[in-house]
Design a protein around this motif. Structure first.
Motif, mmCIF file in Angstrom:
data_model
loop_
_atom_site.group_PDB
_atom_site.id
_atom_site.type_symbol
_atom_site.label_atom_id
_atom_site.label_comp_id
_atom_site.label_asym_id
_atom_site.label_seq_id
_atom_site.Cartn_x
_atom_site.Cartn_y
_atom_site.Cartn_z
ATOM 1 N N VAL A 113 13.882 -25.689 11.387
ATOM 2 C CA VAL A 113 15.090 -26.335 11.910
ATOM 3 C C VAL A 113 16.330 -25.691 11.294
ATOM 4 O O VAL A 113 17.317 -25.408 11.979
ATOM 5 C CB VAL A 113 15.057 -27.846 11.617
ATOM 6 N N ARG A 114 16.275 -25.438 9.984
ATOM 7 C CA ARG A 114 17.429 -24.843 9.295
ATOM 8 C C ARG A 114 17.720 -23.436 9.817
ATOM 9 O O ARG A 114 18.871 -23.036 9.971
ATOM 10 C CB ARG A 114 17.174 -24.814 7.784
ATOM 11 N N THR A 115 16.667 -22.669 10.119
ATOM 12 C CA THR A 115 16.853 -21.310 10.674
ATOM 13 C C THR A 115 17.587 -21.369 12.005
ATOM 14 O O THR A 115 18.500 -20.569 12.267
ATOM 15 C CB THR A 115 15.489 -20.617 10.860
ATOM 16 N N PHE A 162 11.154 -30.198 13.811
ATOM 17 C CA PHE A 162 11.878 -31.462 13.842
ATOM 18 C C PHE A 162 10.935 -32.640 14.089
ATOM 19 O O PHE A 162 10.967 -33.647 13.376
ATOM 20 C CB PHE A 162 12.954 -31.392 14.933
ATOM 21 N N ILE A 163 10.067 -32.494 15.098
ATOM 22 C CA ILE A 163 9.115 -33.567 15.436
ATOM 23 C C ILE A 163 8.106 -33.787 14.293
ATOM 24 O O ILE A 163 7.782 -34.925 13.930
ATOM 25 C CB ILE A 163 8.382 -33.232 16.753
ATOM 26 N N SER A 164 7.642 -32.673 13.710
ATOM 27 C CA SER A 164 6.667 -32.768 12.607
ATOM 28 C C SER A 164 7.270 -33.485 11.403
ATOM 29 O O SER A 164 6.586 -34.275 10.732
ATOM 30 C CB SER A 164 6.196 -31.365 12.201
ATOM 31 N N ILE A 170 14.301 -22.020 19.325
ATOM 32 C CA ILE A 170 14.473 -23.430 19.703
ATOM 33 C C ILE A 170 13.140 -24.164 19.686
ATOM 34 O O ILE A 170 13.048 -25.310 19.221
ATOM 35 C CB ILE A 170 15.145 -23.521 21.096
ATOM 36 N N VAL A 171 12.081 -23.507 20.188
ATOM 37 C CA VAL A 171 10.742 -24.134 20.208
ATOM 38 C C VAL A 171 10.273 -24.426 18.788
ATOM 39 O O VAL A 171 9.797 -25.543 18.494
ATOM 40 C CB VAL A 171 9.730 -23.219 20.943
ATOM 41 N N TYR A 172 10.409 -23.427 17.893
ATOM 42 C CA TYR A 172 10.011 -23.628 16.493
ATOM 43 C C TYR A 172 10.814 -24.766 15.849
ATOM 44 O O TYR A 172 10.281 -25.558 15.069
ATOM 45 C CB TYR A 172 10.207 -22.345 15.687
ATOM 46 N N ALA A 173 12.099 -24.830 16.167
ATOM 47 C CA ALA A 173 12.951 -25.879 15.604
ATOM 48 C C ALA A 173 12.496 -27.260 16.072
ATOM 49 O O ALA A 173 12.439 -28.207 15.270
ATOM 50 C CB ALA A 173 14.403 -25.636 15.995
#
Length: 447
Positions: free
Chosen positions: A160-162, A23-25, A16-19
């Motif tokens: 995000v896709r992952t 997303f923000i980037s 979730i953190v990576y997503a």
């Protein structure tokens, strides 16, 4: 188990953190491309939610059927002699097989739904990639984003896709957990016993130990066991409750123990409304011996100790002597430390009943409640149990339910119940002279 759950939760948290970072980037890189791409994400989540919904139903069915199958297996083992005597092996086996087959069917259907979710996941992932490709071509040709920025966007959106691709497994696991937890919550949501605090340890001085006035009770609103029933038990008095099955005798004992609460009327215990007694304080005054004594998996010593965990070995031995069981205990190789088996399977019916009486003796409660204590015993066992009961009841207040006159011959007062009503009451000698219901009850047994 807790370590495994911790690892899984930490793993999902990092996904979730990576997503979120990706997303923000992506939005910081180019908000127009991000909106165009991520607007289709809710469609995927909706599809996975919709398709996974039947999993919850199937997992609930699976848990229910497995529970029923286990109940049948456990009961058939405990009552194997009854099963054999009725030649019910095939019937039990068929019922067990039915629930197992239904469990397998539910599990297969759940697996099929899971496979559909996996297929939709890959199709959606492919659609996401194709959508991203066309979005990139459009925005690059419109000079809104460069090729380098688009490549960076693809790399960032991969996180995000992952997370999205893992959503289906998270939802599936949540559905399964929800279904299984519902069975647990059905038990946890049962109404708790109300444990009121008494204001004082001092009892109100009264001649009546237990006083019931116009009591109404039913296990459901549409099925009353009795209405407007009234009776009294004085200190030191022993009363007998007689009546056919379903007349409300055992329900009176259950209400006195506060296993249930009455709908209306009054139940006064030692001068106070029973609703104002805490459960612990109330039950300190009570000992109960039932028709089917429940014994715990352990030793004779441990089972007696349930009556009073602070009792000494000498006190336990004395209780067993008073319960007419000490001679039997001495004959065992391990004596007090002899293992009695699950539910006392290594003991006879009379021995189990006398052990439960020893447990009541060691508690030394002032009020004794007996619910058919001798109904399932042979004559010889009944004689020994009756001797044990006489020791238990000495100098005590007692309510005795029995269909046997031999158990009731020393009571001070009789209440005869029928269909939730007291149809006759009085001193046994006077009732016998009256030649009513009690007279017929006694005459039938003596003849």
């Amino acid at each position: 188990m807790s370590d495994l759950l911790s690892i899984i939760l930490n793993w999902y948290l990092w996904v979730i953190v990576y997503a979120l970072v990706g997303f923000i980037s992506c939005f910081l890189l180019n908000w127009k491309v991000s909106i165009s791409y991520f607007i289709i994400v809710p469609i995927f989540i909706f599809l996975t939610q919709y398709i996974s919904k039947p999993i919850e139903k199937q997992q609930k069915s699976l848990a229910d059927n497995l529970g029923l199958a286990m109940n049948i297996a456990t009961e058939s083992i405990k009552s194997n002699e009854v099963v054999k005597s009725f030649k019910a092996e095939n019937y039990i086996n068929n019922k067990y097989s039915q629930y197992i087959d239904e469990s397998i069917s539910s599990n297969k259907l759940s697996a099929k739904i899971g496979m559909k979710m996996t297929m939709i996941k890959y199709i959606t992932s492919l659609l996401l990639l194709l959508s991203l490709f066309f979005i990139g071509v459009f925005f690059i040709s419109a000079n809104i984003i460069t090729v380098g920025q688009f490549i960076t966007f693809v790399i960032l959106s991969a996180n995000v896709r992952t997370a999205i691709e893992l959503t289906d497994s998270m939802i599936k696991t949540a559905r399964q957990g929800t279904a299984l937890s519902k069975r647990l919550y059905e038990f946890l949501d049962l109404e708790l016993e109300t444990n009121y605090e008494i204001l004082s340890d001092e009892n109100i001085l009264t001649d009546d130990c237990i006083c019931i006035k116009n009591l109404k009770f039913g296990y459901s609103d549409s099925n009353n066991i009795f209405e407007n029933i009234s009776l009294k038990v004085k200190h030191g008095q022993k009363i007998g409750l007689i009546g056919s099955s379903g007349s409300g005798k055992s329900s009176i004992i259950k209400l006195i123990c506060k296993f249930y609460e009455h709908q209306s009327g009054e139940l006064i215990f030692l001068g106070k409304d029973i609703k104002n007694w805490s459960l612990n304080e109330l039950r300190k005054h009570l000992s109960i011996v039932t028709q089917e004594p429940y014994l715990f998996d352990g030793t004779i010593y441990e089972n007696v100790l349930y009556g009073n965990e602070e009792a000494t070995e000498e006190e336990i031995i004395n209780a067993l002597k008073e319960a007419q069981l000490w001679d039997f205990v001495q004959s065992l190789e391990k004596g007090l430390n002899s293992y009695i088996g699950e539910s006392g399977s290594h003991l006879s019916g009379g021995q189990k009943q006398r052990l439960s009486i020893a447990r009541a003796i060691i508690k030394n409660a002032p009020i004794i409640l007996l619910d058919e204590p001798t109904s399932s015993l042979d004559t010889q066992s009944e004689i020994l149990v009756q001797k044990a009961l006489n020791r238990l009841l000495a100098n005590k207040t007692a309510i005795i339910i029995s269909h046997r006159y031999s158990t009731l011959k020393n009571v001070d007062y009789i209440y005869f119940l029928d269909k939730g009503k007291i149809i006759e009451e009085g001193i046994p000698e006077l009732l016998f002279r009256k030649k009513g219901y009690f007279y017929d009850f006694k005459a039938v047994q003596e003849n």
